[in-house]
Write a protein that holds these residues in place. Structure first.
Motif, mmCIF file in Angstrom:
data_model
loop_
_atom_site.group_PDB
_atom_site.id
_atom_site.type_symbol
_atom_site.label_atom_id
_atom_site.label_comp_id
_atom_site.label_asym_id
_atom_site.label_seq_id
_atom_site.Cartn_x
_atom_site.Cartn_y
_atom_site.Cartn_z
ATOM 1 N N ILE A 108 0.839 -1.206 0.000
ATOM 2 C CA ILE A 108 0.000 0.000 0.000
ATOM 3 C C ILE A 108 0.870 1.249 0.000
ATOM 4 O O ILE A 108 0.602 2.212 -0.729
ATOM 5 C CB ILE A 108 -0.951 -0.017 1.216
ATOM 6 N N ALA A 111 2.396 1.695 -3.409
ATOM 7 C CA ALA A 111 1.377 2.162 -4.352
ATOM 8 C C ALA A 111 1.092 3.639 -4.133
ATOM 9 O O ALA A 111 1.016 4.426 -5.077
ATOM 10 C CB ALA A 111 0.095 1.344 -4.189
ATOM 11 N N SER A 112 0.970 4.016 -2.878
ATOM 12 C CA SER A 112 0.585 5.397 -2.570
ATOM 13 C C SER A 112 1.683 6.392 -2.916
ATOM 14 O O SER A 112 1.408 7.484 -3.394
ATOM 15 C CB SER A 112 0.213 5.485 -1.091
ATOM 16 N N THR A 113 2.945 6.021 -2.658
ATOM 17 C CA THR A 113 4.011 6.998 -2.885
ATOM 18 C C THR A 113 4.549 6.969 -4.302
ATOM 19 O O THR A 113 5.101 7.956 -4.766
ATOM 20 C CB THR A 113 5.201 6.743 -1.940
ATOM 21 N N THR A 114 4.414 5.829 -4.986
ATOM 22 C CA THR A 114 5.118 5.677 -6.248
ATOM 23 C C THR A 114 4.200 5.615 -7.448
ATOM 24 O O THR A 114 4.495 6.195 -8.497
ATOM 25 C CB THR A 114 5.963 4.388 -6.208
ATOM 26 N N TYR A 115 3.091 4.902 -7.318
ATOM 27 C CA TYR A 115 2.318 4.595 -8.513
ATOM 28 C C TYR A 115 1.049 5.417 -8.664
ATOM 29 O O TYR A 115 0.598 5.663 -9.764
ATOM 30 C CB TYR A 115 1.973 3.105 -8.539
#
Lengths: 333, 305
Positions: A108, A111-115
């Protein structure tokens, strides 16, 4: 605001004239007393921590249960109390829950910081934090009434048929009367409860990676995954480790929710779906049973000391790793 | 798609991919699929919380009425939440007052008056207290207040135990609020001759106030959902307590005693209604915390730019 004197000309700002009459100096002991006063309120949390430890020590009566204390034989009728069963139970629930919530938290947070686009991440991130707001006892009643029967009917048999080759997971050993309570549902609840901590700390660790590092990784031709995996996670590894320690502290100290779904049986689980007990849940549920038996009460207090020592050590390490991180966000943990 | 890391592969990466090896295609493809799949993990958080709120609401709402919420009848026989609600309100009022007194004084002292080294120790112990399992705090309350102080399983023992449990949350936010007041403001105040108390009351408190408020609400949200410290230190009572040493019933106690009763039983119904109320209160407090925190941040940005 004072400016340093200009070395070239030797002229600085006008020197401040000394006060015409210095105020009468207070007496020394009075001044040091005044300086000591703020320590009194500021030391309140420290005082409570010390008071908790001393109270449990006194309550334990310094009774020596010997090595049987950590033994695996448990029978309160015969006065044989080996809390080893409970320690094993605590670790059997907390460790798998920690592993799961670390994996999910990593996913998570990445996903939140990168994608994810910034705007979407800003909407989705608080939903994970909401998990931290739900009280333990509400998790417990929901898990017991809504989720546990599904575990008993669907998930546990499915695991049994697909993981039969793993020792302890074989199909013939699910007790049909358990209605789903036992290790798997306890692990499920603990995973959900540790998830906000692990996610938050890993997210913070990834956010604190300097932008230059991301950009230079990408500029060298690495994909986003490779930058996260090889650069960002390595740079933020202290934060990831602290997530593991603090998440473990939460999982092993969790009381009421586990007490509601673990099955509360003072024996080692005979398979992966069996009921057992944990230290925290046992202490919570057995205080009534200890009524009138001072020996039992002493045992519970000593068990409390063991649990306190474990959570204390784990939290100390976890906090030390992110000592710089005393931010608003973390104030909620 | 603009991500936190700038443009996604597609523009530059497409150009790269022409005439490249299978290895590069695999790497970019893997990266893209990770980008599609990892965000789905948010569902692991979203689905349970949605299901939990839905399930508890569905069980609680049909029977919940104004009459149930205000009825002061015996909650062991009737579907009546009046006594637990009023008692919980009293619990929270007193425990919050004590926790705020401890936390605000301590936080201000640690942030403003203690040398950095000592303040660090105090912060560490507040963190330790936050990390302490609730059952340990409950045992502390039981042994210290119920047994050694001879308060018995009473309202007072529960209030003080709950207050101790809540206090580090207030302490940490207050400490943080005062520590993060910009240095120039502090120096301007002292430079123009303010005494420490004048600085605290006229300069520090107005700036830190919203954050202090979020700390108090956070502590209340945590306190109102807590079970172990109360169940271990208070004897459940059928009436609203009128004295310090009387029995008293906390809302979460109803959840704990009713969760494994047969459906249709009063205790079972009450457990879900109590759980619904607790969720509503906790989520409302959390929303207030977020709104205040967001407004505070905006105000801060406007002030110091």
């Amino acid at each position: 605001m004072t400016e340093p004197p200009d070395p070239a000309t030797g002229t600085g700002p006008e020197p401040v004239p000394p006060p015409a009459a210095a105020p009468p100096a207070r007496r020394g002991w009075l001044r040091s007393l005044g300086r000591a006063v703020p320590y009194l309120p500021a030391a309140a949390p420290a005082a409570i921590v010390v008071a908790v430890a001393i109270t449990l020590l006194l309550a334990s009566g310094f009774h020596n249960f010997g090595w049987d204390f950590f033994g695996l034989k448990f029978n309160s009728d015969q006065g044989v109390w080996g809390v080893g069963v409970l320690i094993v139970g605590s670790f059997l629930t907390a460790v798998p829950a920690l592993v799961l919530s670390m994996l999910l938290g990593l996913g998570i947070a990445i996903a939140s910081t990168t994608y994810l686009p910034r705007a979407l991440a800003r909407v989705l991130d608080p939903t994970v934090d909401l998990l931290a707001g739900i009280p333990s006892v509400v998790y417990g009643i929901w898990a017991f009434v809504a989720v546990a029967p599904w575990f008993g009917r669907v998930l546990n048999p499915w695991l049994a048929s697909h993981l039969a080759f793993v020792p302890g997971f074989a199909a013939n050993s699910i007790s049909p009367s358990s209605e789903g309570v036992g290790l798997p549902i306890a692990i499920f609840v603990l995973t959900l409860m540790a998830l906000p901590i692990t996610t938050l700390l890993i997210r913070d660790a990834l956010r604190s990676v300097p932008r230059d590092l991301w950009e230079s990784g990408l500029a060298l031709g690495a994909t986003r995954w490779e930058v996260v995996r090889r650069v960002a996670l390595r740079h933020g590894r202290r934060g990831v480790w602290s997530a593991a320690f603090l998440g473990f502290g939460r999982a092993i100290g969790e009381t009421v929710a586990v007490a509601m779904v673990i099955g509360a049986v003072d024996k080692l689980p005979s398979n992966a779906y069996d009921s057992t007990w944990t230290m925290a849940a046992f202490m919570f549920q057995e205080l009534d049973a200890a009524f009138g038996s001072s020996r039992y009460l002493e045992l519970l207090a000593e068990l409390g000391l063991v649990l306190l020592a474990i959570t204390f050590a784990v939290n100390l390490i976890g906090r030390r790793l992110v000592a710089h991180l005393y931010a608003e966000e973390v104030a909620g943990l | 798609m603009a991500t936190a890391l700038g443009p996604a592969p597609g523009t530059g990466a497409d150009a790269l991919r022409r005439g490249t090896t299978a290895r590069l295609r695999w790497r970019t493809g893997f990266d893209r699929w990770v980008g599609y799949l990892l965000p789905l993990l948010f569902l692991v958080a979203l689905v349970p919380i949605a299901y939990l709120v839905y399930f508890v609401s569905a069980k609680a709402l049909p029977g919940l009425s104004w009459a149930v919420l205000t009825s002061s009848a015996d909650y062991q026989i009737h579907d009546a939440l009046g006594v637990p609600i009023v008692t919980t309100f009293l619990f929270m009022l007193l425990a919050t007052a004590i926790a705020v007194a401890i936390g605000v004084l301590g936080g201000v002292a640690a942030a403003e008056f203690l040398p950095e080294r000592s303040a660090g120790w105090m912060r560490m112990s507040a963190n330790m207290l936050v990390g302490m399992p609730s059952v340990i705090i409950g045992y502390f309350g039981y042994f210290a207040f119920v047994l050694y102080f001879h308060w018995g399983l009473s309202f007072l023992a529960g209030v003080v135990t709950l207050a101790f449990f809540m206090s580090p949350y207030v302490f940490r936010t207050v400490d943080l609020a005062f520590s993060s007041i910009p240095r120039p403001i502090r120096e301007a105040a002292f430079g123009s001759g303010a005494r420490p108390v004048q600085y605290l009351l006229r300069v520090g408190t107005p700036i830190a106030f919203p954050q202090i408020l979020t700390g108090v609400f956070l502590a209340m949200a945590i306190g109102v959902g807590e079970t172990a410290p109360i169940v271990l230190t208070v004897e459940p009572g059928l009436l609203v307590p009128t004295g310090a040493f009387q029995p008293a019933v906390f809302t979460t106690y109803l959840i704990w005693t009713g969760f494994n009763q047969p459906p249709g039983d009063v205790a079972y119904t009450l457990a879900f209604q109590a759980a619904f109320l607790v969720i509503v209160v906790v989520l409302a407090l959390n929303v207030v915390v977020r709104v205040v925190a967001a407004r505070y941040r905006q105000r801060l940005e406007g002030l110091y730019q």
